[in-house]
Design a protein around this motif. Sequence first.
Motif, PDB file in Angstrom:
ATOM      1  N   SER A 196       9.384   6.331  -4.384  1.00  0.00           N
ATOM      2  CA  SER A 196       8.704   7.477  -3.655  1.00  0.00           C
ATOM      3  C   SER A 196       8.572   8.723  -4.780  1.00  0.00           C
ATOM      4  O   SER A 196       9.810   8.336  -5.239  1.00  0.00           O
ATOM      5  N   PRO A 197       7.657   8.965  -4.952  1.00  0.00           N
ATOM      6  CA  PRO A 197       6.370   9.057  -4.933  1.00  0.00           C
ATOM      7  C   PRO A 197       4.986   7.967  -4.972  1.00  0.00           C
ATOM      8  O   PRO A 197       3.173   7.836  -4.380  1.00  0.00           O
ATOM      9  N   TYR A 198       5.555   6.626  -5.745  1.00  0.00           N
ATOM     10  CA  TYR A 198       4.775   5.892  -6.799  1.00  0.00           C
ATOM     11  C   TYR A 198       4.425   5.016  -5.046  1.00  0.00           C
ATOM     12  O   TYR A 198       3.171   4.647  -5.522  1.00  0.00           O
ATOM     13  N   THR A 199       5.297   5.241  -4.179  1.00  0.00           N
ATOM     14  CA  THR A 199       4.140   4.070  -3.237  1.00  0.00           C
ATOM     15  C   THR A 199       3.416   5.149  -2.497  1.00  0.00           C
ATOM     16  O   THR A 199       2.605   3.900  -2.006  1.00  0.00           O
ATOM     17  N   ASN A 200       2.351   6.363  -3.142  1.00  0.00           N
ATOM     18  CA  ASN A 200       1.623   6.813  -1.947  1.00  0.00           C
ATOM     19  C   ASN A 200      -0.176   6.317  -3.587  1.00  0.00           C
ATOM     20  O   ASN A 200       0.374   6.642  -4.967  1.00  0.00           O
ATOM     21  N   ASN A 201      -0.388   5.915  -2.495  1.00  0.00           N
ATOM     22  CA  ASN A 201      -1.905   5.439  -3.369  1.00  0.00           C
ATOM     23  C   ASN A 201      -2.552   6.800  -3.906  1.00  0.00           C
ATOM     24  O   ASN A 201      -3.314   6.756  -5.016  1.00  0.00           O
ATOM     25  N   ASN A 202      -2.637   7.657  -3.287  1.00  0.00           N
ATOM     26  CA  ASN A 202      -2.767   8.788  -3.182  1.00  0.00           C
ATOM     27  C   ASN A 202      -2.294   9.767  -5.374  1.00  0.00           C
ATOM     28  O   ASN A 202      -3.466  10.225  -5.973  1.00  0.00           O
ATOM     29  N   PHE A 203      -1.249   9.550  -5.393  1.00  0.00           N
ATOM     30  CA  PHE A 203      -0.298   9.285  -5.724  1.00  0.00           C
ATOM     31  C   PHE A 203      -0.722   9.350  -7.630  1.00  0.00           C
ATOM     32  O   PHE A 203      -1.324   9.746  -8.261  1.00  0.00           O
ATOM     33  N   ARG A 204      -0.311   8.443  -6.675  1.00  0.00           N
ATOM     34  CA  ARG A 204      -1.290   7.108  -8.428  1.00  0.00           C
ATOM     35  C   ARG A 204      -2.669   7.495  -8.605  1.00  0.00           C
ATOM     36  O   ARG A 204      -2.877   7.508 -10.694  1.00  0.00           O
ATOM     37  N   ARG A 205      -3.233   7.119  -7.779  1.00  0.00           N
ATOM     38  CA  ARG A 205      -5.018   7.410  -8.263  1.00  0.00           C
ATOM     39  C   ARG A 205      -4.730   9.034  -9.127  1.00  0.00           C
ATOM     40  O   ARG A 205      -5.375   9.324 -10.556  1.00  0.00           O
TER      41      ARG A 205
END
Length: 560
Positions: free
Chosen positions: A293-302
Amino acid sequence: MGAGATISIAGCSSGDSTPTDDDGGTTSTPVDPSNVQTGEFVASAGANPGTFDPTIITDATSNSTIGAFSYENLVSPTFDLSEFRGELATDWTVDGTTYTFTIREGVTFHTGDELTAEDVEFSINRTSGTTNNADVSWISDVTVVDDYTVELTSEEPYAPYLTNLSAVPILPSGVDGITTEPETDDFDFASESVGTGPFVLDTFQPEDRVVFTPYEDHWYDGDDYPTTAPWDRVTIRVITEQVTQEEAMANGELGMIDNPAPFELQQWENQTGTVVADSAVGFDFITYPVQVSPYTNNNFRRGLTKLIPRTDIIEAVFGGRATGLAGPISPGLGAYFDADREQELIDQYVAEDPEEAERLIEQGLEEEGIEPPFEMALITNVNRTRERWMEVIQQRFDDIDALSAELDVRAFDDLVPFLLDPEGAAQSSDVVGIGWTGGSDPNGHIEQLLSSNQHVPDGFNWNLYANAELDDLIAEGQVTIGADNRRPIYDDIQELVADELPMANMWTSEQIDVVNPDAVNDVNNWQPHPNSSNRYDTLYKPHLDQVTLPRSNSLSTRYS
Protein backbone atom coordinates in the motif's frame (compact mmCIF):
# COMPACT_ATOMS: atom_id res chain seq x y z
CA MET A 1 16.39 -9.68 -18.01
CA GLY A 2 16.83 -13.16 -19.39
CA ALA A 3 19.28 -13.51 -22.21
CA GLY A 4 19.91 -14.09 -25.86
CA ALA A 5 17.39 -12.97 -28.39
CA THR A 6 14.42 -13.01 -26.11
CA ILE A 7 14.65 -10.79 -23.11
CA SER A 8 16.91 -9.11 -20.63
CA ILE A 9 17.17 -6.16 -18.33
CA ALA A 10 18.78 -3.38 -20.30
CA GLY A 11 21.61 -1.76 -18.41
CA CYS A 12 21.65 1.10 -20.87
CA SER A 13 20.97 1.93 -24.71
CA SER A 14 20.77 9.32 -37.58
CA GLY A 15 23.34 7.91 -39.17
CA ASP A 16 24.48 6.18 -42.31
CA SER A 17 22.34 3.61 -43.98
CA THR A 18 23.18 -0.08 -44.18
CA PRO A 19 22.94 -2.15 -47.37
CA THR A 20 19.80 -4.27 -47.59
CA ASP A 21 19.11 -7.59 -49.20
CA ASP A 22 16.27 -8.26 -51.63
CA ASP A 23 13.87 -8.88 -48.76
CA GLY A 24 14.70 -5.60 -47.04
CA GLY A 25 16.80 -7.21 -44.31
CA THR A 26 20.10 -5.71 -43.31
CA THR A 27 23.25 -7.38 -44.57
CA SER A 28 26.97 -6.91 -44.63
CA THR A 29 28.70 -6.59 -47.96
CA PRO A 30 30.38 -9.89 -48.92
CA VAL A 31 34.15 -9.63 -48.75
CA ASP A 32 37.14 -11.46 -50.13
CA PRO A 33 38.27 -13.59 -47.16
CA SER A 34 41.83 -13.60 -48.48
CA ASN A 35 42.08 -9.82 -48.17
CA VAL A 36 41.13 -9.27 -44.54
CA GLN A 37 43.13 -7.02 -42.25
CA THR A 38 43.26 -7.68 -38.53
CA GLY A 39 43.16 -5.49 -35.46
CA GLU A 40 41.71 -5.02 -32.01
CA PHE A 41 38.17 -3.86 -31.43
CA VAL A 42 37.64 -1.97 -28.18
CA ALA A 43 34.19 -1.19 -26.80
CA SER A 44 32.80 -0.33 -23.38
CA ALA A 45 30.37 -1.84 -20.90
CA GLY A 46 28.61 0.05 -18.14
CA ALA A 47 29.15 -2.71 -15.57
CA ASN A 48 31.00 -5.92 -14.89
CA PRO A 49 29.30 -8.96 -16.40
CA GLY A 50 26.91 -10.24 -13.74
CA THR A 51 27.95 -13.83 -14.45
CA PHE A 52 30.07 -15.70 -16.98
CA ASP A 53 27.80 -18.75 -16.85
CA PRO A 54 25.63 -18.23 -19.94
CA THR A 55 22.78 -20.38 -18.66
CA ILE A 56 21.97 -18.05 -15.78
CA ILE A 57 22.67 -14.67 -17.40
CA THR A 58 19.94 -12.19 -16.54
CA ASP A 59 21.21 -8.88 -17.91
CA ALA A 60 22.02 -7.42 -21.31
CA THR A 61 25.58 -6.47 -20.35
CA SER A 62 26.52 -10.07 -19.56
CA ASN A 63 24.76 -11.52 -22.55
CA SER A 64 26.13 -9.03 -25.06
CA THR A 65 29.66 -9.80 -23.92
CA ILE A 66 30.29 -13.33 -22.71
CA GLY A 67 26.95 -14.75 -23.87
CA ALA A 68 27.01 -13.56 -27.47
CA PHE A 69 30.77 -13.75 -28.05
CA SER A 70 31.47 -17.25 -26.75
CA TYR A 71 28.19 -19.18 -26.80
CA GLU A 72 25.61 -20.05 -29.44
CA ASN A 73 22.08 -21.37 -29.72
CA LEU A 74 20.15 -23.70 -31.99
CA VAL A 75 18.72 -20.79 -33.97
CA SER A 76 19.13 -17.03 -34.16
CA PRO A 77 16.93 -14.23 -35.54
CA THR A 78 18.22 -11.99 -38.31
CA PHE A 79 18.98 -8.40 -37.38
CA ASP A 80 15.64 -7.18 -38.75
CA LEU A 81 13.87 -9.97 -36.78
CA SER A 82 12.11 -11.07 -39.97
CA GLU A 83 13.24 -14.70 -39.82
CA PHE A 84 15.17 -17.29 -37.83
CA ARG A 85 18.25 -18.95 -39.23
CA GLY A 86 20.05 -22.05 -38.11
CA GLU A 87 23.00 -21.52 -35.81
CA LEU A 88 23.86 -24.86 -34.20
CA ALA A 89 20.87 -26.42 -35.95
CA THR A 90 20.81 -26.69 -39.73
CA ASP A 91 17.14 -27.57 -40.11
CA TRP A 92 13.96 -28.07 -38.09
CA THR A 93 10.42 -29.30 -38.60
CA VAL A 94 7.25 -28.97 -36.59
CA ASP A 95 4.51 -31.57 -36.44
CA GLY A 96 1.85 -30.38 -34.03
CA THR A 97 3.59 -30.50 -30.68
CA THR A 98 6.77 -32.21 -31.89
CA TYR A 99 9.79 -30.08 -32.86
CA THR A 100 12.64 -31.92 -34.56
CA PHE A 101 16.04 -30.25 -34.95
CA THR A 102 18.95 -31.41 -37.07
CA ILE A 103 22.22 -30.55 -35.33
CA ARG A 104 25.09 -29.07 -37.32
CA GLU A 105 27.85 -31.63 -37.82
CA GLY A 106 31.52 -30.89 -37.32
CA VAL A 107 31.01 -28.21 -34.64
CA THR A 108 33.46 -28.25 -31.76
CA PHE A 109 33.24 -26.56 -28.38
CA HIS A 110 36.13 -24.45 -27.11
CA THR A 111 37.05 -27.56 -25.10
CA GLY A 112 37.68 -29.50 -28.33
CA ASP A 113 34.66 -31.77 -27.79
CA GLU A 114 32.30 -32.27 -30.74
CA LEU A 115 28.74 -30.97 -30.50
CA THR A 116 26.05 -33.68 -30.46
CA ALA A 117 22.36 -33.89 -29.67
CA GLU A 118 23.22 -34.97 -26.12
CA ASP A 119 24.70 -31.52 -25.49
CA VAL A 120 21.44 -29.93 -26.61
CA GLU A 121 19.49 -32.15 -24.22
CA PHE A 122 21.94 -31.32 -21.42
CA SER A 123 21.70 -27.57 -22.05
CA ILE A 124 17.90 -27.54 -22.06
CA ASN A 125 17.82 -29.51 -18.81
CA ARG A 126 20.43 -27.15 -17.36
CA THR A 127 18.25 -24.12 -18.11
CA SER A 128 15.21 -25.72 -16.49
CA GLY A 129 14.62 -24.48 -12.96
CA THR A 130 16.82 -21.38 -13.31
CA THR A 131 15.64 -17.79 -13.48
CA ASN A 132 15.52 -18.33 -17.26
CA ASN A 133 13.21 -21.32 -16.88
CA ALA A 134 10.54 -19.69 -19.07
CA ASP A 135 12.76 -20.29 -22.11
CA VAL A 136 12.34 -24.06 -21.74
CA SER A 137 9.27 -24.55 -19.51
CA TRP A 138 7.10 -25.22 -22.58
CA ILE A 139 9.17 -28.34 -23.35
CA SER A 140 7.67 -31.45 -21.80
CA ASP A 141 10.24 -33.91 -23.11
CA VAL A 142 13.62 -33.99 -24.89
CA THR A 143 14.54 -37.07 -26.92
CA VAL A 144 17.95 -37.69 -28.44
CA VAL A 145 17.09 -39.50 -31.69
CA ASP A 146 20.71 -39.90 -32.82
CA ASP A 147 23.98 -37.96 -32.59
CA TYR A 148 22.66 -35.14 -34.77
CA THR A 149 18.91 -35.21 -34.21
CA VAL A 150 17.00 -34.03 -31.17
CA GLU A 151 13.23 -34.05 -30.73
CA LEU A 152 11.40 -31.68 -28.41
CA THR A 153 7.77 -32.13 -27.45
CA SER A 154 5.27 -29.83 -25.78
CA GLU A 155 1.85 -30.55 -24.38
CA GLU A 156 0.26 -27.88 -26.58
CA PRO A 157 1.43 -26.00 -29.69
CA TYR A 158 3.87 -23.27 -28.68
CA ALA A 159 4.09 -20.26 -30.98
CA PRO A 160 7.32 -18.60 -29.72
CA TYR A 161 9.38 -21.81 -29.68
CA LEU A 162 12.11 -20.43 -31.96
CA THR A 163 12.37 -17.20 -29.99
CA ASN A 164 12.77 -19.12 -26.75
CA LEU A 165 15.31 -21.56 -28.16
CA SER A 166 17.35 -18.66 -29.53
CA ALA A 167 17.98 -17.75 -25.87
CA VAL A 168 19.17 -21.18 -24.70
CA PRO A 169 23.00 -21.40 -24.84
CA ILE A 170 24.38 -24.80 -25.77
CA LEU A 171 27.13 -26.12 -23.48
CA PRO A 172 29.11 -29.37 -23.55
CA SER A 173 27.73 -32.13 -21.36
CA GLY A 174 31.03 -33.72 -20.38
CA VAL A 175 32.95 -30.96 -18.61
CA ASP A 176 33.87 -31.54 -14.97
CA GLY A 177 32.15 -29.08 -12.67
CA ILE A 178 29.33 -28.23 -15.10
CA THR A 179 26.05 -29.96 -14.25
CA THR A 180 22.32 -29.52 -14.81
CA GLU A 181 22.22 -27.48 -11.59
CA PRO A 182 24.23 -24.35 -12.46
CA GLU A 183 23.60 -22.63 -9.14
CA THR A 184 25.73 -25.29 -7.43
CA ASP A 185 28.44 -25.75 -10.08
CA ASP A 186 32.07 -25.10 -9.19
CA PHE A 187 33.36 -24.56 -12.73
CA ASP A 188 35.16 -21.21 -13.15
CA PHE A 189 33.39 -19.71 -16.16
CA ALA A 190 35.24 -16.42 -15.62
CA SER A 191 38.55 -18.02 -16.55
CA GLU A 192 37.48 -20.24 -19.47
CA SER A 193 34.70 -20.25 -22.06
CA VAL A 194 33.34 -23.63 -23.15
CA GLY A 195 30.86 -22.66 -25.87
CA THR A 196 30.96 -22.90 -29.66
CA GLY A 197 30.95 -19.15 -30.31
CA PRO A 198 33.35 -17.29 -32.61
CA PHE A 199 35.36 -15.81 -29.71
CA VAL A 200 37.17 -17.47 -26.82
CA LEU A 201 37.37 -15.80 -23.42
CA ASP A 202 40.98 -14.75 -22.96
CA THR A 203 41.10 -12.76 -19.74
CA PHE A 204 38.78 -11.03 -17.29
CA GLN A 205 40.08 -8.26 -15.08
CA PRO A 206 37.25 -7.25 -12.71
CA GLU A 207 36.24 -3.59 -12.88
CA ASP A 208 38.58 -3.17 -15.85
CA ARG A 209 38.06 -5.32 -18.97
CA VAL A 210 37.07 -8.56 -20.63
CA VAL A 211 39.23 -9.74 -23.53
CA PHE A 212 38.29 -12.23 -26.26
CA THR A 213 40.32 -13.79 -29.06
CA PRO A 214 39.00 -15.53 -32.19
CA TYR A 215 38.09 -19.21 -31.99
CA GLU A 216 40.12 -20.66 -34.83
CA ASP A 217 37.92 -23.77 -35.14
CA HIS A 218 34.59 -21.96 -35.41
CA TRP A 219 32.20 -23.90 -37.62
CA TYR A 220 31.40 -21.25 -40.27
CA ASP A 221 32.76 -22.35 -43.65
CA GLY A 222 30.87 -20.15 -46.14
CA ASP A 223 32.39 -18.32 -49.09
CA ASP A 224 31.11 -14.77 -48.55
CA TYR A 225 32.83 -13.98 -45.25
CA PRO A 226 36.01 -14.93 -43.37
CA THR A 227 35.79 -18.36 -41.76
CA THR A 228 37.33 -16.97 -38.56
CA ALA A 229 36.42 -13.69 -36.86
CA PRO A 230 38.64 -11.06 -38.56
CA TRP A 231 39.89 -9.46 -35.34
CA ASP A 232 43.05 -10.19 -33.38
CA ARG A 233 41.07 -9.60 -30.23
CA VAL A 234 38.03 -7.84 -28.82
CA THR A 235 38.32 -5.88 -25.59
CA ILE A 236 35.30 -4.75 -23.59
CA ARG A 237 36.40 -2.10 -21.12
CA VAL A 238 34.31 -1.69 -17.98
CA ILE A 239 33.49 2.03 -17.85
CA THR A 240 30.57 2.66 -15.55
CA GLU A 241 30.08 6.37 -16.20
CA GLN A 242 28.38 7.29 -19.46
CA VAL A 243 30.25 10.58 -19.73
CA THR A 244 33.57 8.74 -19.30
CA GLN A 245 32.61 6.40 -22.12
CA GLU A 246 31.90 9.39 -24.34
CA GLU A 247 35.22 11.02 -23.40
CA ALA A 248 37.06 7.79 -24.27
CA MET A 249 35.32 7.73 -27.66
CA ALA A 250 36.08 11.39 -28.30
CA ASN A 251 39.75 10.68 -27.51
CA GLY A 252 39.81 7.83 -30.01
CA GLU A 253 40.28 5.13 -27.36
CA LEU A 254 37.16 3.12 -28.26
CA GLY A 255 35.81 1.58 -31.41
CA MET A 256 32.18 1.92 -30.35
CA ILE A 257 29.84 2.97 -27.56
CA ASP A 258 26.24 1.83 -27.59
CA ASN A 259 24.99 4.18 -24.91
CA PRO A 260 25.56 7.77 -26.03
CA ALA A 261 23.40 10.46 -24.50
CA PRO A 262 20.63 10.95 -27.08
CA PHE A 263 20.21 14.55 -25.97
CA GLU A 264 23.82 15.34 -26.93
CA LEU A 265 24.26 13.55 -30.24
CA GLN A 266 25.24 16.78 -31.95
CA GLN A 267 28.60 16.64 -30.14
CA TRP A 268 29.73 13.88 -32.52
CA GLU A 269 29.57 16.20 -35.51
CA ASN A 270 32.94 17.65 -34.49
CA GLN A 271 34.49 14.72 -32.63
CA THR A 272 35.66 11.18 -33.26
CA GLY A 273 32.61 9.01 -33.75
CA THR A 274 29.82 8.52 -36.25
CA VAL A 275 26.24 8.17 -35.04
CA VAL A 276 24.49 5.06 -36.40
CA ALA A 277 20.90 4.38 -35.37
CA ASP A 278 18.14 1.89 -36.09
CA SER A 279 14.94 0.54 -34.59
CA ALA A 280 14.88 -1.28 -31.25
CA VAL A 281 12.58 -3.75 -29.55
CA GLY A 282 13.28 -2.78 -25.94
CA PHE A 283 11.31 -0.37 -23.82
CA ASP A 284 11.63 1.72 -20.65
CA PHE A 285 9.16 1.46 -17.80
CA ILE A 286 8.50 2.12 -14.14
CA THR A 287 7.34 -0.82 -12.06
CA TYR A 288 5.09 -0.37 -9.04
CA PRO A 289 5.30 -2.65 -5.94
CA VAL A 290 1.66 -3.68 -6.29
CA GLN A 291 1.65 -5.78 -3.11
CA VAL A 292 2.50 -2.75 -0.95
CA SER A 293 0.00 0.00 0.00
CA PRO A 294 -0.75 2.52 -1.48
CA TYR A 295 0.46 0.89 -4.74
CA THR A 296 -2.26 -1.71 -4.21
CA ASN A 297 -4.66 1.05 -5.20
CA ASN A 298 -5.32 1.48 -8.93
CA ASN A 299 -6.26 5.15 -8.50
CA PHE A 300 -2.89 5.82 -6.90
CA ARG A 301 -0.98 4.00 -9.65
CA ARG A 302 -2.96 5.75 -12.36
CA GLY A 303 -2.37 9.11 -10.73
CA LEU A 304 1.38 8.53 -10.67
CA THR A 305 1.33 7.42 -14.29
CA LYS A 306 -0.62 10.47 -15.42
CA LEU A 307 2.01 12.72 -13.84
CA ILE A 308 4.68 11.40 -16.22
CA PRO A 309 5.36 13.95 -19.01
CA ARG A 310 5.92 11.32 -21.70
CA THR A 311 5.91 13.65 -24.69
CA ASP A 312 8.19 16.25 -23.10
CA ILE A 313 10.73 13.58 -22.08
CA ILE A 314 10.77 12.02 -25.54
CA GLU A 315 11.61 15.41 -27.03
CA ALA A 316 13.96 16.76 -24.36
CA VAL A 317 15.84 13.60 -23.37
CA PHE A 318 15.64 11.47 -26.51
CA GLY A 319 15.60 14.24 -29.09
CA GLY A 320 12.39 12.78 -30.50
CA ARG A 321 14.10 9.41 -31.14
CA ALA A 322 11.52 7.41 -29.19
CA THR A 323 7.92 6.20 -29.50
CA GLY A 324 5.46 6.55 -26.63
CA LEU A 325 3.85 3.40 -25.26
CA ALA A 326 0.82 2.48 -23.18
CA GLY A 327 1.79 -1.18 -22.79
CA PRO A 328 4.78 -3.49 -23.25
CA ILE A 329 4.42 -4.16 -27.01
CA SER A 330 7.03 -2.09 -28.84
CA PRO A 331 7.16 -0.88 -32.48
CA GLY A 332 10.00 -3.30 -33.19
CA LEU A 333 7.49 -6.15 -33.06
CA GLY A 334 6.08 -5.09 -36.40
CA ALA A 335 2.79 -6.92 -36.96
CA TYR A 336 1.89 -6.74 -33.28
CA PHE A 337 2.20 -2.97 -32.97
CA ASP A 338 -0.47 -0.60 -34.23
CA ALA A 339 0.56 3.05 -33.81
CA ASP A 340 -3.01 4.40 -34.04
CA ARG A 341 -4.35 1.93 -31.48
CA GLU A 342 -1.39 2.62 -29.21
CA GLN A 343 -2.16 6.33 -29.27
CA GLU A 344 -5.78 5.58 -28.39
CA LEU A 345 -4.63 3.57 -25.36
CA ILE A 346 -2.27 6.35 -24.31
CA ASP A 347 -5.03 8.94 -24.56
CA GLN A 348 -7.53 6.76 -22.72
CA TYR A 349 -5.39 5.41 -19.88
CA VAL A 350 -2.00 7.02 -19.33
CA ALA A 351 -1.70 10.42 -21.02
CA GLU A 352 -0.28 13.23 -18.93
CA ASP A 353 -2.98 15.09 -17.00
CA PRO A 354 -1.54 16.79 -13.88
CA GLU A 355 -4.86 17.92 -12.41
CA GLU A 356 -6.50 14.52 -12.81
CA ALA A 357 -3.30 12.85 -11.60
CA GLU A 358 -3.25 14.84 -8.37
CA ARG A 359 -6.92 14.10 -7.75
CA LEU A 360 -6.38 10.34 -8.27
CA ILE A 361 -3.30 10.28 -6.02
CA GLU A 362 -5.13 12.06 -3.20
CA GLN A 363 -8.12 9.75 -3.65
CA GLY A 364 -5.90 6.66 -3.59
CA LEU A 365 -4.11 7.77 -0.43
CA GLU A 366 -7.42 8.51 1.27
CA GLU A 367 -8.81 5.11 0.29
CA GLU A 368 -5.68 3.47 1.72
CA GLY A 369 -5.84 5.51 4.93
CA ILE A 370 -2.47 7.15 4.35
CA GLU A 371 -1.88 10.74 5.42
CA PRO A 372 -0.04 12.78 2.77
CA PRO A 373 2.63 13.50 1.90
CA PHE A 374 3.55 9.93 0.98
CA GLU A 375 7.33 9.46 0.99
CA MET A 376 8.80 7.45 -1.88
CA ALA A 377 12.02 6.94 -3.79
CA LEU A 378 12.45 6.50 -7.52
CA ILE A 379 15.24 3.97 -8.03
CA THR A 380 17.30 3.53 -11.18
CA ASN A 381 20.82 2.56 -12.21
CA VAL A 382 23.85 4.65 -13.11
CA ASN A 383 23.11 5.76 -16.65
CA ARG A 384 23.06 9.41 -17.65
CA THR A 385 20.07 9.09 -19.97
CA ARG A 386 18.00 7.04 -17.55
CA GLU A 387 18.97 9.25 -14.63
CA ARG A 388 17.82 12.29 -16.59
CA TRP A 389 14.33 11.01 -17.36
CA MET A 390 13.95 9.57 -13.88
CA GLU A 391 14.94 12.95 -12.43
CA VAL A 392 12.24 14.66 -14.51
CA ILE A 393 9.65 12.20 -13.19
CA GLN A 394 10.92 12.48 -9.59
CA GLN A 395 10.66 16.27 -9.71
CA ARG A 396 7.17 16.06 -11.16
CA PHE A 397 6.13 13.71 -8.33
CA ASP A 398 7.80 15.85 -5.68
CA ASP A 399 6.10 19.03 -6.94
CA ILE A 400 2.66 17.96 -5.74
CA ASP A 401 1.69 18.28 -2.06
CA ALA A 402 0.55 14.67 -1.74
CA LEU A 403 4.00 13.21 -2.48
CA SER A 404 7.55 13.54 -1.22
CA ALA A 405 9.83 11.90 -3.77
CA GLU A 406 13.60 11.48 -4.02
CA LEU A 407 15.86 9.89 -6.63
CA ASP A 408 18.00 6.89 -5.67
CA VAL A 409 20.69 6.02 -8.27
CA ARG A 410 22.46 2.67 -7.83
CA ALA A 411 25.15 0.73 -9.63
CA PHE A 412 23.56 -1.74 -12.04
CA ASP A 413 25.34 -4.58 -10.22
CA ASP A 414 23.55 -3.52 -7.02
CA LEU A 415 20.15 -2.92 -8.60
CA VAL A 416 19.71 -6.35 -10.21
CA PRO A 417 19.99 -8.34 -6.92
CA PHE A 418 17.51 -5.92 -5.34
CA LEU A 419 15.02 -6.68 -8.12
CA LEU A 420 15.52 -10.46 -8.00
CA ASP A 421 15.14 -10.71 -4.22
CA PRO A 422 11.51 -11.46 -3.18
CA GLU A 423 12.20 -9.35 -0.09
CA GLY A 424 13.68 -6.52 -2.15
CA ALA A 425 11.83 -4.40 -4.70
CA ALA A 426 8.56 -6.30 -4.21
CA GLN A 427 8.38 -5.34 -0.53
CA SER A 428 9.65 -1.76 -0.77
CA SER A 429 7.60 1.40 -0.92
CA ASP A 430 9.60 2.62 -3.89
CA VAL A 431 9.35 2.37 -7.68
CA VAL A 432 12.03 1.27 -10.11
CA GLY A 433 12.75 2.75 -13.54
CA ILE A 434 14.61 0.46 -15.91
CA GLY A 435 14.69 -0.98 -19.43
CA TRP A 436 13.73 -4.36 -20.86
CA THR A 437 15.09 -5.67 -24.15
CA GLY A 438 11.95 -7.66 -24.95
CA GLY A 439 13.05 -9.73 -27.92
CA SER A 440 11.52 -10.71 -31.23
CA ASP A 441 8.24 -12.21 -29.98
CA PRO A 442 5.52 -10.38 -28.03
CA ASN A 443 5.51 -13.09 -25.37
CA GLY A 444 9.04 -12.01 -24.43
CA HIS A 445 7.73 -8.54 -23.58
CA ILE A 446 5.09 -9.82 -21.21
CA GLU A 447 5.40 -13.28 -19.69
CA GLN A 448 8.49 -12.99 -17.51
CA LEU A 449 7.58 -9.52 -16.27
CA LEU A 450 3.86 -10.04 -15.61
CA SER A 451 2.88 -13.72 -15.43
CA SER A 452 1.99 -14.97 -11.95
CA ASN A 453 4.20 -18.04 -12.45
CA GLN A 454 7.23 -15.81 -13.03
CA HIS A 455 7.46 -14.23 -9.57
CA VAL A 456 11.04 -13.72 -8.41
CA PRO A 457 13.26 -15.62 -7.83
CA ASP A 458 11.79 -18.05 -10.41
CA GLY A 459 11.32 -15.35 -13.04
CA PHE A 460 11.49 -11.59 -13.43
CA ASN A 461 8.09 -10.53 -12.11
CA TRP A 462 9.70 -8.65 -9.24
CA ASN A 463 6.64 -6.71 -8.09
CA LEU A 464 4.73 -10.01 -7.66
CA TYR A 465 1.84 -8.87 -9.83
CA ALA A 466 -0.84 -11.51 -10.41
CA ASN A 467 -3.91 -11.34 -12.64
CA ALA A 468 -5.79 -14.48 -13.72
CA GLU A 469 -7.19 -12.84 -16.85
CA LEU A 470 -3.70 -11.80 -17.95
CA ASP A 471 -2.35 -15.30 -17.22
CA ASP A 472 -5.06 -16.76 -19.46
CA LEU A 473 -4.25 -14.31 -22.26
CA ILE A 474 -0.52 -15.07 -21.99
CA ALA A 475 -1.24 -18.79 -22.24
CA GLU A 476 -3.56 -18.23 -25.21
CA GLY A 477 -0.91 -16.16 -27.01
CA GLN A 478 1.63 -18.93 -26.55
CA VAL A 479 -0.49 -21.69 -28.10
CA THR A 480 -2.06 -19.63 -30.91
CA ILE A 481 -0.19 -19.97 -34.19
CA GLY A 482 0.19 -17.16 -36.73
CA ALA A 483 0.59 -13.40 -36.28
CA ASP A 484 -2.89 -12.65 -37.62
CA ASN A 485 -4.44 -14.96 -35.04
CA ARG A 486 -2.22 -13.82 -32.19
CA ARG A 487 -2.52 -10.07 -32.75
CA PRO A 488 -5.98 -9.66 -31.12
CA ILE A 489 -4.71 -11.48 -28.03
CA TYR A 490 -1.83 -9.06 -27.58
CA ASP A 491 -4.13 -6.13 -28.29
CA ASP A 492 -6.18 -7.30 -25.31
CA ILE A 493 -3.03 -7.67 -23.21
CA GLN A 494 -1.96 -4.14 -24.11
CA GLU A 495 -5.27 -2.72 -22.95
CA LEU A 496 -5.37 -4.81 -19.77
CA VAL A 497 -1.87 -3.67 -18.75
CA ALA A 498 -2.71 -0.05 -19.57
CA ASP A 499 -5.82 -0.34 -17.40
CA GLU A 500 -4.34 -2.30 -14.49
CA LEU A 501 -0.98 -0.46 -14.49
CA PRO A 502 1.29 -2.85 -12.60
CA MET A 503 3.92 -0.93 -14.54
CA ALA A 504 3.99 2.38 -16.36
CA ASN A 505 5.24 1.63 -19.86
CA MET A 506 6.67 4.78 -21.34
CA TRP A 507 8.58 4.54 -24.63
CA THR A 508 10.81 2.62 -26.98
CA SER A 509 13.90 4.58 -27.95
CA GLU A 510 16.05 3.99 -31.01
CA GLN A 511 19.12 1.79 -30.78
CA ILE A 512 21.97 4.30 -31.12
CA ASP A 513 25.64 3.43 -31.52
CA VAL A 514 28.58 5.77 -31.97
CA VAL A 515 31.27 4.09 -34.07
CA ASN A 516 34.88 5.18 -34.47
CA PRO A 517 35.56 5.29 -38.24
CA ASP A 518 39.25 4.60 -37.54
CA ALA A 519 38.37 1.28 -35.91
CA VAL A 520 36.35 -0.34 -38.68
CA ASN A 521 36.76 -0.77 -42.41
CA ASP A 522 33.46 0.91 -43.26
CA VAL A 523 31.08 2.63 -40.83
CA ASN A 524 28.30 2.11 -43.40
CA ASN A 525 28.62 -1.60 -42.74
CA TRP A 526 27.99 -1.26 -38.99
CA GLN A 527 24.50 -2.42 -38.05
CA PRO A 528 23.03 -1.73 -34.57
CA HIS A 529 21.17 -4.73 -33.24
CA PRO A 530 17.57 -4.04 -32.14
CA ASN A 531 18.16 -6.10 -28.99
CA SER A 532 20.74 -4.74 -26.53
CA SER A 533 21.60 -8.30 -25.53
CA ASN A 534 23.18 -8.72 -28.96
CA ARG A 535 24.77 -5.29 -29.33
CA TYR A 536 28.14 -6.53 -30.68
CA ASP A 537 26.79 -9.22 -33.02
CA THR A 538 27.58 -7.12 -36.06
CA LEU A 539 31.29 -7.84 -35.51
CA TYR A 540 30.98 -11.47 -36.62
CA LYS A 541 27.74 -13.32 -37.33
CA PRO A 542 28.36 -14.52 -40.90
CA HIS A 543 25.37 -16.87 -40.92
CA LEU A 544 23.23 -13.77 -40.32
CA ASP A 545 25.07 -11.84 -43.05
CA GLN A 546 26.74 -9.58 -40.50
CA VAL A 547 30.51 -9.09 -40.42
CA THR A 548 32.40 -5.89 -39.64
CA LEU A 549 36.03 -5.72 -40.75
CA PRO A 550 38.84 -3.82 -39.01
CA ARG A 551 41.03 -1.14 -40.54
CA SER A 552 44.74 -1.69 -40.94
CA ASN A 553 45.47 1.29 -38.68
CA SER A 554 42.83 0.38 -36.14
CA LEU A 555 43.03 0.56 -32.38
CA SER A 556 45.29 -2.50 -32.20
CA THR A 557 48.28 -0.42 -33.30
CA ARG A 558 47.53 2.56 -31.07
CA TYR A 559 45.90 1.18 -27.92
CA SER A 560 47.15 -2.38 -27.55
